[in-house]
Design a protein around this motif. Structure first.
Motif, PDB file in Angstrom:
ATOM      1  N   TRP A  17       0.836  -1.202   0.000  1.00  0.00           N
ATOM      2  CA  TRP A  17       0.000   0.000   0.000  1.00  0.00           C
ATOM      3  C   TRP A  17       0.866   1.245   0.000  1.00  0.00           C
ATOM      4  CZ3 TRP A  17      -4.917   0.111  -1.107  1.00  0.00           C
ATOM      5  CH2 TRP A  17      -5.750  -0.964  -0.800  1.00  0.00           C
ATOM      6  N   SER A  18       0.382   2.299  -0.643  1.00  0.00           N
ATOM      7  CA  SER A  18       1.042   3.598  -0.567  1.00  0.00           C
ATOM      8  C   SER A  18       0.887   4.158   0.845  1.00  0.00           C
ATOM      9  CB  SER A  18       0.446   4.562  -1.594  1.00  0.00           C
ATOM     10  OG  SER A  18      -0.943   4.742  -1.351  1.00  0.00           O
ATOM     11  N   ALA A  19       1.688   5.174   1.184  1.00  0.00           N
ATOM     12  CA  ALA A  19       1.695   5.724   2.542  1.00  0.00           C
ATOM     13  C   ALA A  19       0.347   6.315   2.943  1.00  0.00           C
ATOM     14  CB  ALA A  19       2.797   6.771   2.678  1.00  0.00           C
ATOM     15  N   ASP A  20      -0.446   6.789   1.969  1.00  0.00           N
ATOM     16  CA  ASP A  20      -1.757   7.356   2.303  1.00  0.00           C
ATOM     17  C   ASP A  20      -2.876   6.317   2.257  1.00  0.00           C
ATOM     18  OD1 ASP A  20      -2.085   6.913  -0.399  1.00  0.00           O
ATOM     19  OD2 ASP A  20      -2.235   9.038  -0.937  1.00  0.00           O
ATOM     20  N   GLY A  21      -2.535   5.052   1.902  1.00  0.00           N
ATOM     21  CA  GLY A  21      -3.525   3.989   1.893  1.00  0.00           C
ATOM     22  C   GLY A  21      -4.503   4.045   0.739  1.00  0.00           C
ATOM     23  N   ARG A  22      -4.249   4.850  -0.272  1.00  0.00           N
ATOM     24  CA  ARG A  22      -5.180   5.000  -1.392  1.00  0.00           C
ATOM     25  C   ARG A  22      -4.821   4.098  -2.573  1.00  0.00           C
ATOM     26  NH1 ARG A  22      -8.494   9.374  -1.492  1.00  0.00           N
ATOM     27  NH2 ARG A  22      -8.460   9.392  -3.766  1.00  0.00           N
ATOM     28  N   ASP A  23      -3.535   3.793  -2.741  1.00  0.00           N
ATOM     29  CA  ASP A  23      -3.076   3.084  -3.938  1.00  0.00           C
ATOM     30  C   ASP A  23      -2.351   1.798  -3.556  1.00  0.00           C
ATOM     31  OD1 ASP A  23      -4.029   5.252  -5.432  1.00  0.00           O
ATOM     32  OD2 ASP A  23      -2.113   6.299  -5.210  1.00  0.00           O
ATOM     33  N   LEU A  24      -2.525   0.798  -4.392  1.00  0.00           N
ATOM     34  CA  LEU A  24      -1.915  -0.512  -4.171  1.00  0.00           C
ATOM     35  C   LEU A  24      -1.061  -0.867  -5.374  1.00  0.00           C
ATOM     36  CD1 LEU A  24      -1.971  -3.093  -2.276  1.00  0.00           C
ATOM     37  CD2 LEU A  24      -3.775  -3.955  -3.773  1.00  0.00           C
ATOM     38  N   VAL A  25       0.147  -1.371  -5.114  1.00  0.00           N
ATOM     39  CA  VAL A  25       1.003  -1.863  -6.183  1.00  0.00           C
ATOM     40  C   VAL A  25       1.299  -3.332  -5.908  1.00  0.00           C
ATOM     41  CG1 VAL A  25       3.200  -1.228  -5.099  1.00  0.00           C
ATOM     42  CG2 VAL A  25       3.048  -1.358  -7.593  1.00  0.00           C
ATOM     43  N   PHE A  26       1.410  -4.134  -6.976  1.00  0.00           N
ATOM     44  CA  PHE A  26       1.670  -5.562  -6.785  1.00  0.00           C
ATOM     45  C   PHE A  26       2.283  -6.138  -8.056  1.00  0.00           C
ATOM     46  CE2 PHE A  26      -2.709  -5.046  -8.247  1.00  0.00           C
ATOM     47  CZ  PHE A  26      -2.841  -5.995  -9.250  1.00  0.00           C
ATOM     48  N   ILE A  27       2.697  -7.409  -7.967  1.00  0.00           N
ATOM     49  CA  ILE A  27       3.274  -8.121  -9.112  1.00  0.00           C
ATOM     50  C   ILE A  27       2.222  -9.070  -9.679  1.00  0.00           C
ATOM     51  CG2 ILE A  27       5.046  -9.758  -9.849  1.00  0.00           C
ATOM     52  CD1 ILE A  27       6.179  -7.028  -9.174  1.00  0.00           C
ATOM     53  N   HIS A  28       2.077  -9.071 -11.001  1.00  0.00           N
ATOM     54  CA  HIS A  28       1.193 -10.017 -11.684  1.00  0.00           C
ATOM     55  C   HIS A  28       2.019 -10.838 -12.657  1.00  0.00           C
ATOM     56  CE1 HIS A  28      -1.880 -11.127 -14.874  1.00  0.00           C
ATOM     57  NE2 HIS A  28      -2.250 -11.780 -13.788  1.00  0.00           N
TER      58      HIS A  28
ATOM     59  N   SER B  59       4.611  -8.457 -14.514  1.00  0.00           N
ATOM     60  CA  SER B  59       4.205  -7.054 -14.592  1.00  0.00           C
ATOM     61  C   SER B  59       4.147  -6.434 -13.205  1.00  0.00           C
ATOM     62  CB  SER B  59       2.820  -6.923 -15.248  1.00  0.00           C
ATOM     63  OG  SER B  59       2.810  -7.480 -16.550  1.00  0.00           O
ATOM     64  N   VAL B  60       4.498  -5.144 -13.151  1.00  0.00           N
ATOM     65  CA  VAL B  60       4.240  -4.326 -11.966  1.00  0.00           C
ATOM     66  C   VAL B  60       2.929  -3.598 -12.236  1.00  0.00           C
ATOM     67  CG1 VAL B  60       5.082  -2.493 -10.456  1.00  0.00           C
ATOM     68  CG2 VAL B  60       6.721  -4.045 -11.579  1.00  0.00           C
ATOM     69  N   VAL B  61       1.950  -3.788 -11.350  1.00  0.00           N
ATOM     70  CA  VAL B  61       0.603  -3.285 -11.589  1.00  0.00           C
ATOM     71  C   VAL B  61       0.240  -2.278 -10.494  1.00  0.00           C
ATOM     72  CG1 VAL B  61      -1.834  -3.902 -11.858  1.00  0.00           C
ATOM     73  CG2 VAL B  61      -0.039  -5.454 -12.690  1.00  0.00           C
ATOM     74  N   LEU B  62      -0.389  -1.181 -10.914  1.00  0.00           N
ATOM     75  CA  LEU B  62      -0.852  -0.147  -9.994  1.00  0.00           C
ATOM     76  C   LEU B  62      -2.376  -0.143  -9.964  1.00  0.00           C
ATOM     77  CD1 LEU B  62      -0.448   2.410  -8.216  1.00  0.00           C
ATOM     78  CD2 LEU B  62      -0.450   3.742 -10.354  1.00  0.00           C
ATOM     79  N   ARG B  63      -2.929  -0.171  -8.762  1.00  0.00           N
ATOM     80  CA  ARG B  63      -4.369  -0.043  -8.588  1.00  0.00           C
ATOM     81  C   ARG B  63      -4.642   1.228  -7.779  1.00  0.00           C
ATOM     82  NH1 ARG B  63      -8.222  -4.904  -6.641  1.00  0.00           N
ATOM     83  NH2 ARG B  63      -7.695  -5.504  -8.788  1.00  0.00           N
ATOM     84  N   ARG B  64      -5.172   2.233  -8.449  1.00  0.00           N
ATOM     85  CA  ARG B  64      -5.565   3.463  -7.759  1.00  0.00           C
ATOM     86  C   ARG B  64      -7.048   3.393  -7.422  1.00  0.00           C
ATOM     87  NH1 ARG B  64      -1.711   7.355  -7.635  1.00  0.00           N
ATOM     88  NH2 ARG B  64      -0.121   7.435  -9.302  1.00  0.00           N
ATOM     89  N   ARG B  65      -7.407   4.038  -6.322  1.00  0.00           N
ATOM     90  CA  ARG B  65      -8.792   4.003  -5.875  1.00  0.00           C
ATOM     91  C   ARG B  65      -9.721   4.543  -6.966  1.00  0.00           C
ATOM     92  NH1 ARG B  65     -10.229   6.489  -0.103  1.00  0.00           N
ATOM     93  NH2 ARG B  65      -8.809   4.786   0.446  1.00  0.00           N
ATOM     94  N   GLY B  66     -10.700   3.726  -7.334  1.00  0.00           N
ATOM     95  CA  GLY B  66     -11.703   4.150  -8.299  1.00  0.00           C
ATOM     96  C   GLY B  66     -11.257   4.085  -9.743  1.00  0.00           C
ATOM     97  N   GLU B  67     -10.073   3.533 -10.025  1.00  0.00           N
ATOM     98  CA  GLU B  67      -9.575   3.457 -11.396  1.00  0.00           C
ATOM     99  C   GLU B  67      -9.260   2.011 -11.751  1.00  0.00           C
ATOM    100  OE1 GLU B  67      -6.265   6.004 -12.041  1.00  0.00           O
ATOM    101  OE2 GLU B  67      -7.192   7.763 -11.107  1.00  0.00           O
ATOM    102  N   PRO B  68      -9.264   1.655 -13.041  1.00  0.00           N
ATOM    103  CA  PRO B  68      -8.870   0.295 -13.437  1.00  0.00           C
ATOM    104  C   PRO B  68      -7.384   0.068 -13.207  1.00  0.00           C
ATOM    105  CG  PRO B  68      -9.209   1.689 -15.369  1.00  0.00           C
ATOM    106  CD  PRO B  68      -9.674   2.484 -14.191  1.00  0.00           C
ATOM    107  N   ASP B  69      -7.019  -1.200 -13.055  1.00  0.00           N
ATOM    108  CA  ASP B  69      -5.610  -1.535 -12.852  1.00  0.00           C
ATOM    109  C   ASP B  69      -4.775  -1.051 -14.038  1.00  0.00           C
ATOM    110  OD1 ASP B  69      -6.417  -2.735 -10.551  1.00  0.00           O
ATOM    111  OD2 ASP B  69      -6.047  -4.791 -11.209  1.00  0.00           O
ATOM    112  N   ARG B  70      -3.565  -0.577 -13.732  1.00  0.00           N
ATOM    113  CA  ARG B  70      -2.677  -0.061 -14.771  1.00  0.00           C
ATOM    114  C   ARG B  70      -1.343  -0.798 -14.700  1.00  0.00           C
ATOM    115  NH1 ARG B  70      -0.236   6.139 -15.187  1.00  0.00           N
ATOM    116  NH2 ARG B  70       0.903   5.853 -17.164  1.00  0.00           N
TER     117      ARG B  70
END
Length: 617
Positions: A154-165, A172-183
């Motif tokens: 989790w990011s320091a503000d708890g809004r965004d998640l990063v993980f490995i797929h 892949s390194v994947v970013l999940r931002r609140r309310g947005e599709p995975d990038r």
């Protein structure tokens, strides 16, 4: 189990380097947590003496401080699975998160300090991301994508998640931002791992794996994205970077904790000293040699003639030999000669190797006698198992009507688990990404010789599809368990200690399971000539059979595998079974398969009076 080895050190030893360990700094920037020798340790942020936080009963990996600095979450290795544990740093109290039934790993805290995100394998979709509420114990799934999602942060503000797929050969390194599709931030055909957030959320670091060179790279979250190396040219350990603040970070490489400023060109070591105290109790004695149970061996003399022979102990083949078998025991190995008046089985230029011994095998709850013939058709002539009907199975498979492998009990595992001379499963064997083992490993293997039970195969093992397409595979399908799945592929070198075959952890059907282990050993880096040895004399000696099993030589039992090919150069040749000699009786592989095909799928085992669950014979 590496932690258990440390208990055998005869005098106090101070470690200053480790292998493939992780580091994390507490929120106050005052203490570091590392995992070394299977334990969690804490030390001052500037370096110094490390104090153990956990004992030697479990193998602890990846300790992570809670946002308030009062707890550490970590993953624990137990019986081939990973579960999550929670340590109260003040009281020392330990708590298991979840019921331990699943393969949970890669824990990381949410900034609120009440939730933990982790990866878990709970069905056939592979690893998914889950989150657990620590106070209530409730858990919920975050991802459902095909392939594996692992190593969340989790990011320091708890809004965004990063993980490995990982799926279909792409990482892949994947970013999940609140309310947005995975990038997808970055993809590669080679492994990417260990993502971590910079505290200000401006970038994500990750470890890029390559054949001979690794690097810590960063993804600057600008538009467009900027991806570039941050640190290169070191033997990086597979663990996330730990940030002290937006300018300074820590990582582990080359046996050391390394500290670096974001805009610096060099890193500095953070020295540590971990003191390993001498054990107060003596290690358990090795398993005693015990006689094998008597079985109905083939009477009389038989001479088996082969083009070449691997006896299980010598470094190479013996050419053009005759194996003399009397009443189920090998009495001599001689050059080809005149055998007038004797029963001669001439196998031409085929190769003889010892029958395969599995020191830690799994059998289904209901075992039809015909399963024994299938196991023999794979060349498996001895298994050690904790199955409650071990004695009855051994009796049923000892005769001509329902032949099968010798069945020994597995109480030898309890003996060895009490002694610091055995590591069960590859996960307890530390190795850096570049295949180096540092001071902690050398300490353990010099303190007392180590034995590794393999447990390496999984559903991604090289060559497994060919095994699953074999003629016996359809008959074995009902006996498959939950097939293991490794995210971190095991690695071995020829410098590895003694390795013995143990197929129980992989979940594959018996027969296929043993051959998958042999292939997994070679895929992990063990020389092909050493793989057959893993199912030889060492595996036979572990349950207490001494040199009676796993070799072809005078006084050994006549368990011999006849294969077409060169198994010391090509491990796949071990699967090309032409015939098996079990307890001195000769069986063609095709004949054994036909026996099994003609038998009912499930039969009751006739239990001789007085037999039941037993340990090693």
């Amino acid at each position: 189990m590496l932690a258990a080895w440390a208990a055998a050190v005869p005098a106090q030893v101070v470690l200053t380097r480790g292998t493939n360990f992780a580091v994390d700094i507490d929120p106050d920037g005052e203490r570091l947590a590392i995992d070394l020798l299977g334990r969690a340790w804490a030390l001052p942020a500037r370096g110094g003496a490390a104090e153990p936080l956990t004992g030697v009963a479990e193998t602890v990996r990846r300790p992570r401080w809670s946002p308030d600095g009062e707890h550490i979450v970590y993953q624990v290795q137990t019986d081939g699975r990973q579960r999550l544990g929670l340590l109260d740093v003040t009281s020392g109290a330990l708590r298991t998160l979840g019921n331990g039934a699943f393969y949970d790993q890669h824990p990381a805290w949410h900034p609120d300090g009440e939730r933990i995100v982790f990866s878990s394998k709970r069905d056939d979709t592979g690893f998914d991301l889950w989150e657990r509420d620590v106070p209530t114990g409730l858990a919920w799934r975050l991802t459902h994508a095909p392939g594996d999602e692992t190593e969340p942060a989790w990011s320091a503000d708890g809004r965004d998640l990063v993980f490995i797929h990982q799926a279909q050969g792409t990482w892949s390194v994947v970013l999940r931002r609140r309310g947005e599709p995975d990038r997808v931030l970055e993809s590669a055909p080679t492994r990417l791992s260990s993502p971590a957030w910079r505290p200000d959320g401006s970038l994500v670091t990750f470890l890029r794996h390559a054949e001979a060179e690794f690097s810590i790279d960063m993804i600057i979250l600008s538009e467009p994205l900027v991806i570039r190396p941050l640190v290169a040219g070191e033997d990086f350990f597979v663990a996330p970077v730990s940030w002290l603040d937006r300018h300074r970070f820590l990582y582990t490489a080359g046996g050391h904790i390394r500290a670096r400023d974001f805009d610096a060109w060099t890193s500095a070591n953070v020295p540590f000293r971990a003191t390993i105290e001498p054990a107060e109790k003596k290690p358990a004695a090795p398993v005693a040699t015990r006689p094998l149970p008597k079985s109905a061996a083939a009477p009389g003399r038989v001479v088996v003639r082969v083009g070449r022979l691997f006896d299980g102990l010598s470094p190479d083949y013996r050419q053009a030999v005759d194996i003399l078998v009397d009443d189920g025991r090998i009495t001599a190995i001689e050059p080809h000669g005149d055998r007038a008046g004797e029963v001669l089985v001439d196998l031409g230029d085929l190769t003889a190797i010892p029958g395969l011994v599995d020191a830690r095998a799994a059998l289904p709850d209901e075992v039809p006698p015909a399963l024994g013939a299938l196991l023999l058709s794979f060349g498996v002539t001895t298994i050690a198992t904790d199955h409650p009907e071990a004695a009855a199975l051994d009796a049923a498979w000892a005769g001509k009507a329902t032949p099968g492998p010798r069945v020994l009990g597995s109480d030898w595992l309890r003996d060895f688990e009490a002694a610091p001379s055995l590591v069960i499963d590859h996960d307890a064997l530390p190795v850096s990404p570049l295949g180096v083992r540092y001071e902690d490993f050398r300490l353990d293997v010099t303190a007392k010789p180590a034995t590794v039970i393999s447990g390496l195969a999984d559903r991604g093992t090289v060559g497994l599809p060919l095994l699953m397409d074999s003629r016996q595979a359809e008959l074995l399908a009902p006996y498959a368990g939950e097939i293991r799945h490794h995210v971190d592929k095991p690695r071995l070198t020829d410098a590895a200690p003694a390795v013995i075959l143990g197929s129980a952890p992989n979940g594959l059907p018996p027969g296929i399971a043993q051959h998958a282990e042999l292939r997994a050993l070679v895929a992990a880096g063990l020389a092909p000539r050493r793989a057959p040895e893993s199912a030889g004399a060492g595996a036979g000696a572990a349950p207490g059979a001494g040199l009676a099993l796993g070799r072809i030589g005078p006084s050994a039992v006549a368990d011999i595998l006849i294969v077409d090919g060169d198994p010391l150069a090509d491990i796949a040749a071990v699967h090309r079974v032409v015939a098996v000699i079990s307890r001195g009786r000769f069986f063609s592989a095709i004949g054994l398969i036909e026996r099994a095909q003609a038998a009912p799928v499930v039969e009751e085992i006739d239990r001789p009076p007085g037999t039941g669950a037993v340990g090693a014979d």
